[in-house]
Design an enzyme around this catalytic site. Structure first.
Site, PDB file in Angstrom:
ATOM      1  N   HIS A 152      40.208  48.492  36.531  1.00  0.00           N
ATOM      2  CA  HIS A 152      40.492  49.534  35.538  1.00  0.00           C
ATOM      3  C   HIS A 152      41.932  49.485  35.019  1.00  0.00           C
ATOM      4  CE1 HIS A 152      39.149  52.784  33.204  1.00  0.00           C
ATOM      5  NE2 HIS A 152      38.382  53.382  34.095  1.00  0.00           N
ATOM      6  N   ASP A 164      38.699  48.777  30.390  1.00  0.00           N
ATOM      7  CA  ASP A 164      38.202  50.147  30.308  1.00  0.00           C
ATOM      8  C   ASP A 164      36.689  50.171  30.463  1.00  0.00           C
ATOM      9  OD1 ASP A 164      40.753  51.192  29.867  1.00  0.00           O
ATOM     10  OD2 ASP A 164      40.618  50.814  27.708  1.00  0.00           O
TER      11      ASP A 164
END
Length: 545
Positions: free
Chosen positions: A518, A522
């Site tokens: 992350h 995304d």
């Protein structure tokens, strides 16, 4: 003008390398593809090959010293040429790198380390457990290739040592007689500790043996600072080798990486090629000459014999043996260390999608009917590569405080081996056909199980495919393989009841779970990638366009 020979980058995280040994000396004629030096990396020792023809006119980094990636380690030029024209950059690595090399391990003393061992400890020349990576603190002796009393020549393989990725052979630096083995098969030794002692050539082997017992406790402390002097490490070759094949003692093959690659590509049994390089090493010109003579590839029945001998031990019914404590292998230790660092250190997120695989399975069946070896996993690898090319935001890796955006698509395949797993990399997987991916996957998986992959074949990559479907696993979550930023976990293809156009139908379904980093990917980016992957697998004709 002199041409610099630069320290190569052998892994994405490599910043410097150590010259273990020069295979050529100043004044030697060099041909493109010749192995000229042996460099220590974090995984194993590798040979540096020349990219140009000429004469070695200067060695800028002596044996035992460290040089930064990209800095000159030597210079090629015309016969008799001086390196003054190309040498302005040469002093830089020596000035900057020499203090770094001297601080932790004092590289210069190793050449003189054996002498104190001989006189002070009374043992002879100490053979030390080498350091095979920056984090290695101990190694395991898998097998001794020489026994006490055997004569040893410089360059002879004397022991096999287990590392985290493959087993490596330790070679002797000196001539003499193997007087005493201090670390037996299966035992561990700290890096820098003596694993054996050589009696120097010309000395009496028997004279040092009585002194072995009283001096043994002091030997590790005396020898530890000079760890690099113990022996050099080379990749272990498990395939059968002919005695005449350019090898050293015991028929062990010596060949440059370029020569091995050329022989493999042309289907040539390199063990039948006589080497003309240093210490009988097979080099490029030897392979070219053998190909010109039409040397045929010889059969290799040895692997089958090994398999046949590996039978499980049969125990009598009713016996209850005590549990056996087995030390963790080097590979398992490194896997544990890396996973404990990655899982809390990398913020994972997970996305799961179900894929209808009827069309993909049909392609596999059509290929089988044409006697083509294509598996469902090969189709998944191809589809994951094309989806990655069409989702460039996924084709990234975090390196320090920079995000690398790759212009190529290299896909790893997780391969289970005896002590853990390894991820060979299919380079340019988006550009290769299914047959090419299938052949390369099978070859690399086979060599991974034999622990004979080169570092370049399992480092890097954009994404990894981990498939446990063949074990009947429906769905699972995989841990990212750094420095990659994503991995897909593939489950089994199974018939399930699904709703299609308002009607109940039976379809072959498969679950795919994406694990993403992350910090650089995304959730929406990962979702777009899975949507593209799902579309390619459900309509595999799109793989052609």
């Amino acid at each position: 003008m002199a041409t610099p020979i630069q320290m190569p980058s052998l892994s994405p995280t490599m910043k410097e390398g150590k010259i273990v040994k020069w295979l050529k000396k100043v004044g030697d004629k060099i041909s493109s593809g010749d192995a000229i030096a042996e460099v220590e990396t974090d995984k194993s020792n590798l040979e540096v090959e020349a990219f140009d023809d000429g004469y070695l006119i200067q060695i800028a980094v002596p044996e035992g010293e460290v040089a930064a990636v990209g800095s000159p380690i030597g210079f090629l030029g015309a016969k008799g040429e001086k390196a003054t024209s190309g040498a302005p950059s040469a002093p830089a690595p020596q000035k900057t790198e020499a203090p770094k090399a001297a601080a932790p391990a004092a590289p210069k003393p190793p050449e003189q380390a054996p002498a104190p061992a001989a006189s002070g400890a009374g043992e002879g020349i100490a053979i030390l457990m080498p350091s095979l990576s920056p984090t290695m603190t101990e190694g395991k002796i898998v097998k001794w290739l020489k026994k006490e009393g055997d004569k040893v020549s410089s360059g002879d393989a004397i022991a096999e040592v287990e590392t985290d990725k493959s087993n490596l052979e330790v070679e002797a630096y000196d001539d003499g007689t193997l007087a005493r083995i201090t670390v037996r098969d299966g035992d561990m030794a700290k890096v820098g500790a003596p694993i054996a002692f050589l009696t120097p050539k010309g000395a009496k082997a028997g004279a040092s043996a009585p002194a072995a017992a009283p001096q043994a406790p002091t030997a590790p402390a005396a020898a530890a600072p000079s760890a690099p002097a113990g022996g050099q490490v080379v990749p272990l070759r498990r395939e059968p080798q002919a005695q005449a094949a350019g090898g050293g003692a015991g028929g062990r093959l010596r060949a440059s990486p370029l020569a091995k690659r050329m022989a493999q590509d042309r289907g040539l049994d390199i063990s039948q090629v006589r080497g003309t390089g240093p210490l009988g090493r097979v080099v490029k010109r030897d392979v070219e000459q053998a190909l010109g003579q039409g040397l045929a590839k010889a059969p290799a029945p040895a692997p089958a014999a090994k398999k046949a001998g590996a039978q499980p031990e049969v125990r009598a019914f009713g016996t209850r043996p005590e549990p056996q404590a087995v030390p963790m292998s080097s590979m398992r230790k490194v896997i544990g260390q890396r996973m404990s660092e990655v899982k809390p250190g990398v913020p994972h997120f997970y996305l799961t999608v179900e894929v209808e695989m009827d069309a993909a399975v049909k392609i596999r069946e059509e290929a089988k009917a044409l006697d083509l070896k294509v598996s469902v996993n090969d189709i998944i690898v191809k589809a994951s590569a094309i989806a990655l090319r069409r989702s460039p935001k996924m084709n990234v890796s975090l390196q320090g405080d920079q995000v690398l955006h790759f212009g190529t698509v290299d896909v790893g395949i997780a391969v289970a081996i005896e002590d853990g797993l390894i991820t060979p990399i299919i380079r340019d997987a988006d550009l290769k056909g299914l047959q090419a991916i299938s052949a390369e996957s099978r070859d690399m998986a086979e060599r991974a199980r034999k622990r004979s992959l080169k570092p370049a074949e399992y480092t890097g990559g954009s994404l990894t495919v981990s498939n446990l479907g063949m074990y009947g696993i429906d769905q699972f979550i995989a841990v990212i393989n750094p420095p990659q930023s994503a991995i897909i976990a593939v489950g089994a293809v199974a018939e399930k009841a699904v709703v299609r156009d308002g009607q109940l139908a039976v379809r072959k379904m498969m679950t795919v779970t994406l694990s993403g980093d992350h910090r650089v990917i995304d959730g929406a980016t990962g979702a777009e990638y899975l949507r593209e992957l799902k579309g390619l697998l459900e309509h595999p004709s799109r793989l052609l366009f």
